[in-house]
Motif scaffolding. Sequence first.
Motif, PDB file in Angstrom:
ATOM      1  N   GLU A  34       1.326  11.417 -10.436  1.00  0.00           N
ATOM      2  CA  GLU A  34       0.309  12.440 -10.709  1.00  0.00           C
ATOM      3  C   GLU A  34      -0.119  13.205  -9.462  1.00  0.00           C
ATOM      4  OE1 GLU A  34      -2.660   9.963 -12.455  1.00  0.00           O
ATOM      5  OE2 GLU A  34      -3.412   9.224 -10.527  1.00  0.00           O
ATOM      6  N   GLY A  35       0.594  13.032  -8.365  1.00  0.00           N
ATOM      7  CA  GLY A  35       0.197  13.672  -7.117  1.00  0.00           C
ATOM      8  C   GLY A  35       1.060  14.857  -6.757  1.00  0.00           C
ATOM      9  N   HIS A  36       1.267  15.033  -5.461  1.00  0.00           N
ATOM     10  CA  HIS A  36       1.953  16.219  -4.952  1.00  0.00           C
ATOM     11  C   HIS A  36       3.468  16.183  -5.160  1.00  0.00           C
ATOM     12  CE1 HIS A  36      -1.832  17.377  -3.183  1.00  0.00           C
ATOM     13  NE2 HIS A  36      -1.934  16.194  -2.630  1.00  0.00           N
ATOM     14  N   LEU A  37       3.994  15.040  -5.608  1.00  0.00           N
ATOM     15  CA  LEU A  37       5.430  14.933  -5.865  1.00  0.00           C
ATOM     16  C   LEU A  37       5.713  14.726  -7.350  1.00  0.00           C
ATOM     17  CD1 LEU A  37       6.343  12.577  -2.859  1.00  0.00           C
ATOM     18  CD2 LEU A  37       6.494  15.070  -2.953  1.00  0.00           C
ATOM     19  N   ALA A  38       4.724  15.074  -8.187  1.00  0.00           N
ATOM     20  CA  ALA A  38       4.835  14.765  -9.615  1.00  0.00           C
ATOM     21  C   ALA A  38       5.776  15.701 -10.359  1.00  0.00           C
ATOM     22  CB  ALA A  38       3.448  14.794 -10.264  1.00  0.00           C
ATOM     23  N   SER A  39       6.075  16.847  -9.793  1.00  0.00           N
ATOM     24  CA  SER A  39       6.994  17.769 -10.456  1.00  0.00           C
ATOM     25  C   SER A  39       8.169  18.063  -9.529  1.00  0.00           C
ATOM     26  CB  SER A  39       6.288  19.076 -10.823  1.00  0.00           C
ATOM     27  OG  SER A  39       5.920  19.792  -9.650  1.00  0.00           O
ATOM     28  N   VAL A  40       9.288  18.415 -10.131  1.00  0.00           N
ATOM     29  CA  VAL A  40      10.502  18.697  -9.353  1.00  0.00           C
ATOM     30  C   VAL A  40      10.271  19.867  -8.406  1.00  0.00           C
ATOM     31  CG1 VAL A  40      12.918  19.405  -9.491  1.00  0.00           C
ATOM     32  CG2 VAL A  40      12.014  17.753 -11.136  1.00  0.00           C
ATOM     33  N   VAL A  51       0.833  -1.205   0.000  1.00  0.00           N
ATOM     34  CA  VAL A  51       0.000   0.000   0.000  1.00  0.00           C
ATOM     35  C   VAL A  51       0.869   1.256   0.000  1.00  0.00           C
ATOM     36  CG1 VAL A  51      -1.767   1.282   1.274  1.00  0.00           C
ATOM     37  CG2 VAL A  51      -1.901  -1.208   1.115  1.00  0.00           C
ATOM     38  N   ILE A  52       1.971   1.228   0.765  1.00  0.00           N
ATOM     39  CA  ILE A  52       2.910   2.359   0.748  1.00  0.00           C
ATOM     40  C   ILE A  52       3.453   2.563  -0.665  1.00  0.00           C
ATOM     41  CG2 ILE A  52       5.194   3.121   1.518  1.00  0.00           C
ATOM     42  CD1 ILE A  52       3.087   3.533   3.602  1.00  0.00           C
ATOM     43  N   GLY A  53       3.781   1.459  -1.333  1.00  0.00           N
ATOM     44  CA  GLY A  53       4.300   1.538  -2.701  1.00  0.00           C
ATOM     45  C   GLY A  53       3.279   2.124  -3.665  1.00  0.00           C
ATOM     46  N   LEU A  54       2.016   1.734  -3.506  1.00  0.00           N
ATOM     47  CA  LEU A  54       0.960   2.306  -4.347  1.00  0.00           C
ATOM     48  C   LEU A  54       0.852   3.808  -4.129  1.00  0.00           C
ATOM     49  CD1 LEU A  54      -1.858  -0.373  -3.854  1.00  0.00           C
ATOM     50  CD2 LEU A  54      -0.430  -0.071  -5.886  1.00  0.00           C
ATOM     51  N   GLU A  55       0.934   4.212  -2.867  1.00  0.00           N
ATOM     52  CA  GLU A  55       0.851   5.638  -2.541  1.00  0.00           C
ATOM     53  C   GLU A  55       2.046   6.398  -3.110  1.00  0.00           C
ATOM     54  OE1 GLU A  55       0.964   6.612   1.669  1.00  0.00           O
ATOM     55  OE2 GLU A  55      -0.657   8.043   1.353  1.00  0.00           O
ATOM     56  N   LEU A  56       3.230   5.809  -2.980  1.00  0.00           N
ATOM     57  CA  LEU A  56       4.427   6.434  -3.532  1.00  0.00           C
ATOM     58  C   LEU A  56       4.302   6.640  -5.040  1.00  0.00           C
ATOM     59  CD1 LEU A  56       7.318   4.579  -1.656  1.00  0.00           C
ATOM     60  CD2 LEU A  56       6.918   7.036  -1.640  1.00  0.00           C
ATOM     61  N   LYS A  57       3.883   5.585  -5.749  1.00  0.00           N
ATOM     62  CA  LYS A  57       3.788   5.675  -7.201  1.00  0.00           C
ATOM     63  C   LYS A  57       2.758   6.723  -7.616  1.00  0.00           C
ATOM     64  CE  LYS A  57       3.144   3.059 -11.450  1.00  0.00           C
ATOM     65  NZ  LYS A  57       2.990   1.736 -12.092  1.00  0.00           N
ATOM     66  N   ARG A  58       1.607   6.714  -6.940  1.00  0.00           N
ATOM     67  CA  ARG A  58       0.572   7.692  -7.285  1.00  0.00           C
ATOM     68  C   ARG A  58       1.060   9.124  -7.076  1.00  0.00           C
ATOM     69  NH1 ARG A  58      -2.628  10.069  -3.908  1.00  0.00           N
ATOM     70  NH2 ARG A  58      -2.427   8.443  -2.306  1.00  0.00           N
ATOM     71  N   GLU A  59       1.744   9.361  -5.961  1.00  0.00           N
ATOM     72  CA  GLU A  59       2.226  10.711  -5.676  1.00  0.00           C
ATOM     73  C   GLU A  59       3.294  11.156  -6.680  1.00  0.00           C
ATOM     74  OE1 GLU A  59       1.102  12.897  -3.638  1.00  0.00           O
ATOM     75  OE2 GLU A  59      -0.390  11.618  -2.690  1.00  0.00           O
ATOM     76  N   PHE A  60       4.169  10.227  -7.081  1.00  0.00           N
ATOM     77  CA  PHE A  60       5.235  10.589  -8.016  1.00  0.00           C
ATOM     78  C   PHE A  60       4.723  10.696  -9.457  1.00  0.00           C
ATOM     79  CE2 PHE A  60       8.290   9.057  -4.721  1.00  0.00           C
ATOM     80  CZ  PHE A  60       9.046  10.211  -4.660  1.00  0.00           C
ATOM     81  N   THR A  71       4.619  -1.921 -10.232  1.00  0.00           N
ATOM     82  CA  THR A  71       4.228  -2.469 -11.538  1.00  0.00           C
ATOM     83  C   THR A  71       2.734  -2.326 -11.809  1.00  0.00           C
ATOM     84  OG1 THR A  71       3.838  -4.735 -10.706  1.00  0.00           O
ATOM     85  CG2 THR A  71       6.083  -4.179 -11.387  1.00  0.00           C
ATOM     86  N   ILE A  72       1.955  -1.904 -10.822  1.00  0.00           N
ATOM     87  CA  ILE A  72       0.512  -1.760 -11.025  1.00  0.00           C
ATOM     88  C   ILE A  72       0.245  -0.548 -11.924  1.00  0.00           C
ATOM     89  CG2 ILE A  72      -1.719  -1.414  -9.893  1.00  0.00           C
ATOM     90  CD1 ILE A  72      -0.424  -4.085  -9.217  1.00  0.00           C
ATOM     91  N   PRO A  73      -0.568  -0.701 -12.982  1.00  0.00           N
ATOM     92  CA  PRO A  73      -0.828   0.433 -13.897  1.00  0.00           C
ATOM     93  C   PRO A  73      -1.539   1.584 -13.197  1.00  0.00           C
ATOM     94  CG  PRO A  73      -1.565  -1.656 -14.845  1.00  0.00           C
ATOM     95  CD  PRO A  73      -1.254  -1.931 -13.411  1.00  0.00           C
ATOM     96  N   THR A  74      -1.123   2.790 -13.525  1.00  0.00           N
ATOM     97  CA  THR A  74      -1.804   3.973 -12.995  1.00  0.00           C
ATOM     98  C   THR A  74      -3.132   4.183 -13.702  1.00  0.00           C
ATOM     99  OG1 THR A  74       0.363   4.985 -12.645  1.00  0.00           O
ATOM    100  CG2 THR A  74      -1.539   6.433 -12.506  1.00  0.00           C
ATOM    101  N   GLU A 104      -5.424   0.679  -4.004  1.00  0.00           N
ATOM    102  CA  GLU A 104      -5.076   1.470  -2.825  1.00  0.00           C
ATOM    103  C   GLU A 104      -6.297   1.652  -1.924  1.00  0.00           C
ATOM    104  OE1 GLU A 104      -3.065   5.798  -1.688  1.00  0.00           O
ATOM    105  OE2 GLU A 104      -3.355   5.206  -3.779  1.00  0.00           O
ATOM    106  N   ASN A 105      -7.428   1.973  -2.522  1.00  0.00           N
ATOM    107  CA  ASN A 105      -8.650   2.160  -1.746  1.00  0.00           C
ATOM    108  C   ASN A 105      -9.129   0.857  -1.118  1.00  0.00           C
ATOM    109  OD1 ASN A 105      -8.728   4.892  -2.382  1.00  0.00           O
ATOM    110  ND2 ASN A 105     -10.012   4.588  -4.191  1.00  0.00           N
ATOM    111  N   GLN A 106      -9.005  -0.244  -1.861  1.00  0.00           N
ATOM    112  CA  GLN A 106      -9.463  -1.534  -1.347  1.00  0.00           C
ATOM    113  C   GLN A 106      -8.606  -2.023  -0.173  1.00  0.00           C
ATOM    114  OE1 GLN A 106      -9.374  -3.898  -4.946  1.00  0.00           O
ATOM    115  NE2 GLN A 106     -11.546  -3.530  -5.375  1.00  0.00           N
ATOM    116  N   PHE A 107      -7.317  -1.771  -0.237  1.00  0.00           N
ATOM    117  CA  PHE A 107      -6.420  -2.282   0.805  1.00  0.00           C
ATOM    118  C   PHE A 107      -6.263  -1.316   1.977  1.00  0.00           C
ATOM    119  CE2 PHE A 107      -5.108  -5.308  -2.393  1.00  0.00           C
ATOM    120  CZ  PHE A 107      -4.692  -6.415  -1.661  1.00  0.00           C
ATOM    121  N   HIS A 108      -6.582  -0.044   1.774  1.00  0.00           N
ATOM    122  CA  HIS A 108      -6.294   0.956   2.797  1.00  0.00           C
ATOM    123  C   HIS A 108      -6.982   0.644   4.123  1.00  0.00           C
ATOM    124  CE1 HIS A 108      -6.718   4.798   4.992  1.00  0.00           C
ATOM    125  NE2 HIS A 108      -5.502   5.006   4.542  1.00  0.00           N
TER     126      HIS A 108
END
Length: 406
Positions: free
Chosen positions: A95-101, A84-93, A246-249, A264-268
Amino acid sequence: MQALVAAFEYVRDTLRHFRKTEAFSSVVLVSSAAAAILLTNFGAHDWYENFLNAPISLVLGPVALHKTLLLWVNDLLMAIFFFVIGLELKREFMEGHLASVDRALSPAFAAIGGMLVPALLFASLNYQDPVAMRGWAIPTATDIAFALGVLMLLGSRVPYSLKIFLLAIAILDDLGAVLIIALYYSEELSMEALRYAALCLVVLVGLNRFKVSSAIPYLLIGVVLWYFILKSGVHATMAGILLAFTIPTHVPHDHQYSPLTRLENQFHGWVAFGILPVFAFCNAGVYLWDTTPSDLGGALTLGVLLGLLIGKPVGICLFAALGSVLRLGSLPSGVHWPAFLGMSFLCGIGFTMSLFVSTLAHGDMPALIVEDKIGIMLGSLLSALIGFFILKATLGKPKAELLDTT
């Protein structure tokens, strides 16, 4: 009668709303840890130890795994948590709050300070003891759920930008913890198991490249990946991170549907209200009756306690200030330094992540584990209290009160 019905409905609606917040998951987490401490110290110590060491075996044809309950929790359930942490990391990097430098630079700089200074503070107290030094990473972690839960207790007075900044630091802390676990706490490696794990990873990447949107094949291969990572000597939780990446966004022709967000929602909920409380219950129990003042003042306990309580806020504020001077970032919009300091103290709530790193560092040394846990509990509790009261004093009144002119 109507007053009683209205009161009942008010309490019901309040509890229903509270249950959906990060604060409720934090209450469940703390309650599980408190239950473990009470059982261990008030008449059920032997039962608690026997419970944790109960043997559980899984045999599927040629595959046989024999572990205690505690190891199943730390190796399997925590792999799901890291998934779940990995899903959150990928989402943030992605299209989320960490998506831009630009958006990631400031919290990244603060997060580096929040890991570096606690580690240096711990090392300055324990450098003469190589066994204790294995725990240098314990105070570098931040418990996302716990820290956000305390922040949410302050309600509408918390600026959205401050919550996002705390979330970004905690996520980057978790990324740092993942790298530390993979590089520092791996055991003697089995190249054969690593080859099979790599093959599983290739298949998972292939599923992603072929735009397979169903979660089932990913999860099934993920179980196999977990087994070979476990056997390889790399900690099994790394399987969760690798699988998540490896999970598709999104899927072709339907950018509204995200397999990653759905998983992410199902496991959270299962993680927040199941896995983390179980982990806390199984790892927080510490027998205090044999504790002496020298244990509380020992270098290991102090290294963990001060690393969380002092090292975290000092490192985050110092590097955030340095980043501002170098024009590498700035404070969250609408947030002043006193409130930023309060948030930095909340990052000293290591709890779950610190307990987990402690099991990797000193898992086979019960005496050191006790010192680790005392430092983690005290450091996390004091960080939560100090951070909460600083924020309460500096953020002003809730918005609802400010709008009330009666």
